[in-house]
Motif scaffolding. Structure first.
Motif, PDB file in Angstrom:
ATOM      1  N   UNK A  26       0.363 -25.419  73.068  1.00 40.07           N
ATOM      2  CA  UNK A  26       0.328 -25.915  74.452  1.00 40.07           C
ATOM      3  C   UNK A  26       1.268 -27.107  74.637  1.00 40.07           C
ATOM      4  N   UNK A  27       1.124 -28.137  73.792  1.00 40.58           N
ATOM      5  CA  UNK A  27       1.884 -29.377  74.007  1.00 40.58           C
ATOM      6  C   UNK A  27       3.373 -29.210  73.709  1.00 40.58           C
ATOM      7  N   UNK A  28       3.714 -28.532  72.619  1.00 37.90           N
ATOM      8  CA  UNK A  28       5.133 -28.331  72.330  1.00 37.90           C
ATOM      9  C   UNK A  28       5.731 -27.332  73.309  1.00 37.90           C
ATOM     10  N   UNK A  29       4.931 -26.339  73.737  1.00 37.25           N
ATOM     11  CA  UNK A  29       5.392 -25.417  74.775  1.00 37.25           C
ATOM     12  C   UNK A  29       5.686 -26.138  76.078  1.00 37.25           C
ATOM     13  N   UNK A  30       4.836 -27.115  76.429  1.00 39.09           N
ATOM     14  CA  UNK A  30       5.060 -27.887  77.657  1.00 39.09           C
ATOM     15  C   UNK A  30       6.341 -28.712  77.560  1.00 39.09           C
ATOM     16  N   UNK A  31       6.645 -29.214  76.369  1.00 40.51           N
ATOM     17  CA  UNK A  31       7.892 -29.984  76.219  1.00 40.51           C
ATOM     18  C   UNK A  31       9.101 -29.088  76.468  1.00 40.51           C
ATOM     19  N   UNK A  32       8.999 -27.806  76.105  1.00 36.66           N
ATOM     20  CA  UNK A  32      10.073 -26.857  76.395  1.00 36.66           C
ATOM     21  C   UNK A  32      10.181 -26.609  77.899  1.00 36.66           C
ATOM     22  N   UNK A  33       9.024 -26.508  78.569  1.00 34.45           N
ATOM     23  CA  UNK A  33       9.039 -26.303  80.023  1.00 34.45           C
ATOM     24  C   UNK A  33       9.664 -27.508  80.735  1.00 34.45           C
ATOM     25  N   UNK A  34       9.319 -28.708  80.282  1.00 36.76           N
ATOM     26  CA  UNK A  34       9.887 -29.916  80.890  1.00 36.76           C
ATOM     27  C   UNK A  34      11.386 -29.976  80.620  1.00 36.76           C
ATOM     28  N   UNK A  35      11.795 -29.607  79.399  1.00 35.00           N
ATOM     29  CA  UNK A  35      13.227 -29.559  79.073  1.00 35.00           C
ATOM     30  C   UNK A  35      13.956 -28.592  80.011  1.00 35.00           C
ATOM     31  N   UNK A  36      13.344 -27.440  80.256  1.00 37.92           N
ATOM     32  CA  UNK A  36      13.921 -26.430  81.159  1.00 37.92           C
ATOM     33  C   UNK A  36      14.110 -27.007  82.566  1.00 37.92           C
ATOM     34  N   UNK A  37      13.065 -27.648  83.089  1.00 38.24           N
ATOM     35  CA  UNK A  37      13.138 -28.219  84.437  1.00 38.24           C
ATOM     36  C   UNK A  37      14.146 -29.359  84.501  1.00 38.24           C
ATOM     37  N   UNK A  38      14.133 -30.216  83.493  1.00 44.14           N
ATOM     38  CA  UNK A  38      15.037 -31.364  83.484  1.00 44.14           C
ATOM     39  C   UNK A  38      16.489 -30.911  83.374  1.00 44.14           C
ATOM     40  N   UNK A  39      16.740 -29.874  82.566  1.00 43.15           N
ATOM     41  CA  UNK A  39      18.108 -29.360  82.447  1.00 43.15           C
ATOM     42  C   UNK A  39      18.586 -28.784  83.784  1.00 43.15           C
ATOM     43  N   UNK A  40      17.709 -28.018  84.461  1.00 45.07           N
ATOM     44  CA  UNK A  40      18.074 -27.463  85.770  1.00 45.07           C
ATOM     45  C   UNK A  40      18.348 -28.570  86.785  1.00 45.07           C
ATOM     46  N   UNK A  41      17.482 -29.578  86.799  1.00 48.36           N
ATOM     47  CA  UNK A  41      17.661 -30.680  87.752  1.00 48.36           C
ATOM     48  C   UNK A  41      18.932 -31.466  87.447  1.00 48.36           C
ATOM     49  N   UNK A  42      19.225 -31.631  86.163  1.00 47.86           N
ATOM     50  CA  UNK A  42      20.437 -32.355  85.769  1.00 47.86           C
ATOM     51  C   UNK A  42      21.672 -31.574  86.209  1.00 47.86           C
ATOM     52  N   UNK A  43      21.649 -30.244  85.998  1.00 53.41           N
ATOM     53  CA  UNK A  43      22.789 -29.422  86.411  1.00 53.41           C
ATOM     54  C   UNK A  43      22.937 -29.421  87.933  1.00 53.41           C
ATOM     55  N   UNK A  44      21.797 -29.344  88.632  1.00 47.72           N
ATOM     56  CA  UNK A  44      21.835 -29.400  90.104  1.00 47.72           C
ATOM     57  C   UNK A  44      22.429 -30.726  90.567  1.00 47.72           C
ATOM     58  N   UNK A  45      22.086 -31.794  89.862  1.00 48.99           N
ATOM     59  CA  UNK A  45      22.613 -33.116  90.195  1.00 48.99           C
ATOM     60  C   UNK A  45      24.126 -33.159  89.978  1.00 48.99           C
ATOM     61  N   UNK A  46      24.594 -32.531  88.892  1.00 50.54           N
ATOM     62  CA  UNK A  46      26.033 -32.476  88.630  1.00 50.54           C
ATOM     63  C   UNK A  46      26.778 -31.795  89.777  1.00 50.54           C
ATOM     64  N   UNK A  47      26.198 -30.710  90.311  1.00 42.58           N
ATOM     65  CA  UNK A  47      26.889 -29.960  91.365  1.00 42.58           C
ATOM     66  C   UNK A  47      26.968 -30.736  92.670  1.00 42.58           C
ATOM     67  N   UNK A  48      26.150 -31.770  92.836  1.00 40.31           N
ATOM     68  CA  UNK A  48      26.129 -32.522  94.096  1.00 40.31           C
ATOM     69  C   UNK A  48      26.916 -33.823  94.037  1.00 40.31           C
TER      70      UNK A  48
END
Length: 583
Positions: free
Chosen positions: A82-104
């Motif tokens: 659960x906990x290490x899986x959640x860290x992967x989910x947060x990494x996924x969201x943070x990477x998407x948000x970071x890439x979205x930020x780059x495009x703007x």
């Protein structure tokens, strides 16, 4: 305060997955409770032996130990999943948000940050943050709870022995603080150096033709070797700190064991505690070994993660200079393409005046041209239309509305822009032409390529429109890349078409063929042509001449030729060049 500011970025992600964190936390709590109950069962079993109980009772204690151990293993499994899986989910969201930020982000950001540095933060630093949020948080919590429960039970059995066993604890805390700071500072320096290496590799790959043309392979290898050597040196220094940290921690833990054996053995001999309690104390000390070792590892992960998170925060704090207004004006079907520049000035920094006091009007559906010397401000002028830049003074209007009041999505979706520097993605030719038009059919792509004068070249490609053009279109010639970019702009069917010197890499015959094909496309839409060639702009409805950022001439081709100004001189020079080429 600094740590709280750094961690503020990840709170929204933790809140999003709060239910999962609660489930993982519950599994962790039960695992710790079961793990800390095992020494109590061992004490009861050993004391039962000394009291002469029957074998059935001993077997019952053994069975209880097996059952509790199995249950502890089950909760430990779910805790990790659960906990290490959640860290992967947060990494996924943070990477998407970071890439979205780059495009703007605006162009100024990419002028200040190197590509390799950005890539290092989006990969290496992001992974360090994930390790901090996953294993780091999990083992921090497990360590604290295990210490709390174990020390509580030990103190309830024998407080003096518990206090003696904790003698190394202050030294351990001091060691963790000192080494933690050293690890943080060195890892932050290492990540910065990794960015330098990534930037160097990226620049050499992108500029490999220049490197070879100037025979600079050995020079570049020497510079890279120097960067790589410094990077390895810093990593070795970090390894030395980490290598000293763990044995020192284990040594202090060993001292705690010796104290318990010495003092506890004496208390058993004196009858102060039972043999079972003495074994229980030693079992608890063994139980605390991994949390103490994990503490050093977790400190290492946390300091690395905090250093990386601060580097990611530096990117996330950047704000685009150009953004859509909160309540934009929506033109919709009223978007016709009339462009008006009112007293527009653009200044780069404090010294470079790119444009000054430009006022002109481009009627909707007309074709106009902008000519001038290199560096006169032509490209800067057209970049104001899709808001790639904003004017320092004055304003740009489209259909009577300041472009700063329009939504960027609506504004740019109605503009087909072909810049001077053509960029193609490492994809097929068809995908590059259809970029930004998801619904494009094969027939539409083919027609756009035909208009751009690319159809003849495509017939010679091995896979036609399915030919992969390589990174930045490296397999295509300059002219083919420009024509691909023109086809991409045509396929958008924009209300405004801007060709910024888009025919500079094609010969005059190909240019004439493309312009003839574009005649039908330009009809009914506002078109701005920028070119150094008179042949490109002579048929425009109106021609604007810019010199040193100022509008110095305007009129039709014949009017400007007869006026005897800059345009007339340019026309005469090109006529002479054509005559010399013919001879």
């Amino acid at each position: 305060m600094k740590m709280r500011e750094t961690l503020r970025t990840i709170w929204p992600y933790l809140w999003t997955y709060r239910s999962g964190l609660l489930r993982g936390g519950a599994a962790l709590l039960f695992k710790v409770l079961l793990a800390t109950s095992l020494p109590l069962l061992i004490r009861a079993g050993i004391d039962s032996l000394t009291e002469g109980l029957r074998m059935e009772t001993v077997l019952a204690f053994a069975g209880a130990l097996v059952a509790v151990s199995a249950l502890k293993g089950l909760f430990q499994y779910w805790m990790r999943v659960i906990l290490i899986g959640l860290s992967r989910d947060i990494e996924y969201d943070l990477r998407n948000d970071l890439f979205r930020h780059f495009t703007r982000l605006s162009y100024d950001f990419y002028a200040r940050f190197r590509t390799g540095d950005i890539m290092a933060r989006a990969t290496n630093d992001l992974n360090a943050v994930r390790m901090m949020l996953g294993p780091g948080v999990m083992y921090w919590t497990e360590t604290v709870l295990t210490f709390a429960f174990a020390i509580t039970v030990m103190a309830s059995v024998d407080l003096p022995l518990t206090l003696v066993s904790l003698i190394p604890a202050p030294v351990i805390s001091l060691v963790v603080i000192i080494f933690g700071n050293k690890i943080h500072n060195r890892f932050e320096r290492i990540q910065s150096m990794f960015s330098d290496i990534s930037s160097r590799v990226q620049e050499n790959i992108a500029g490999v033709r220049v490197v070879r043309a100037y025979v600079q392979e050995e020079a570049e290898l020497e510079q890279f070797d120097r960067l790589n050597r410094d990077y390895i040196t810093q990593n070795i220094r970090l390894a030395r700190i980490s290598g000293l940290f763990m044995p020192l921690l284990q040594g202090l833990i060993g001292i705690g064991f010796l104290i318990v054996l010495w003092v506890g053995g004496a208390r058993v001999l004196s009858g102060s505690i039972s043999v079972g309690s003495f074994v229980m104390f030693n079992t608890y000390m063994g139980t605390l070994v991994w949390p103490m070792i994990a503490l050093g590892w977790v400190v290492n992960l946390t300091q690395r993660g905090m250093a990386s998170l601060s580097r990611i925060n530096e990117i996330l704090k950047e704000r685009p200079l150009i953004a859509s207004p909160e309540q934009p004006v929506i033109l919709g079907d009223r978007f016709q393409g009339e462009i008006v520049f009112e007293g527009v000035s653009v200044k780069y920094g404090n010294t470079c005046q790119a444009l000054e006091g430009i006022s002109l009007r481009i009627p909707a559906g007309s074709t106009v041209a902008v000519v001038g010397h290199t560096g006169s401000g032509k490209s800067t002028l057209v970049q104001l239309v899709p808001r790639l830049l904003d004017p320092t003074k004055g304003r740009v209007l489209i259909d009577g509305v300041d472009v700063r009041e329009l939504s960027l999505d609506e504004l740019r979706s109605n503009i087909g822009f072909v810049p001077q520097e053509t960029f193609l993605f490492s994809a097929t030719l068809g995908e590059n032409i259809a970029f930004g038009v998801k619904s494009a059919t094969e027939q539409q792509i083919r027609e756009a390529a035909e208009i751009a004068g690319l159809a003849g070249d495509i017939a010679s490609f091995p896979a036609g429109f399915g030919t992969v053009v390589g990174e930045r279109g490296i397999t295509l010639s300059g002219g083919q890349k420009q024509r691909t970019a023109i086809a991409r702009a045509i396929l958008r069917d924009p209300k405004i078409l801007i060709l910024d010197d888009a025919l500079s890499s094609v010969d005059t015959l190909t240019e004439e063929r493309i312009l003839n094909a574009l005649t039908g496309v330009m009809k009914g839409r506002t078109t701005i042509l920028i070119s150094h060639r008179v042949s490109t702009v002579r048929n425009a409805d109106r021609i604007f001449v810019i010199e040193r950022g100022r509008l110095v001439e305007e009129g039709t081709h014949s009017e400007l030729v007869n006026s005897g100004g800059y345009y007339a001189d340019l026309y005469q020079k090109q006529l002479l060049e054509e005559e010399l080429e013919a001879i």
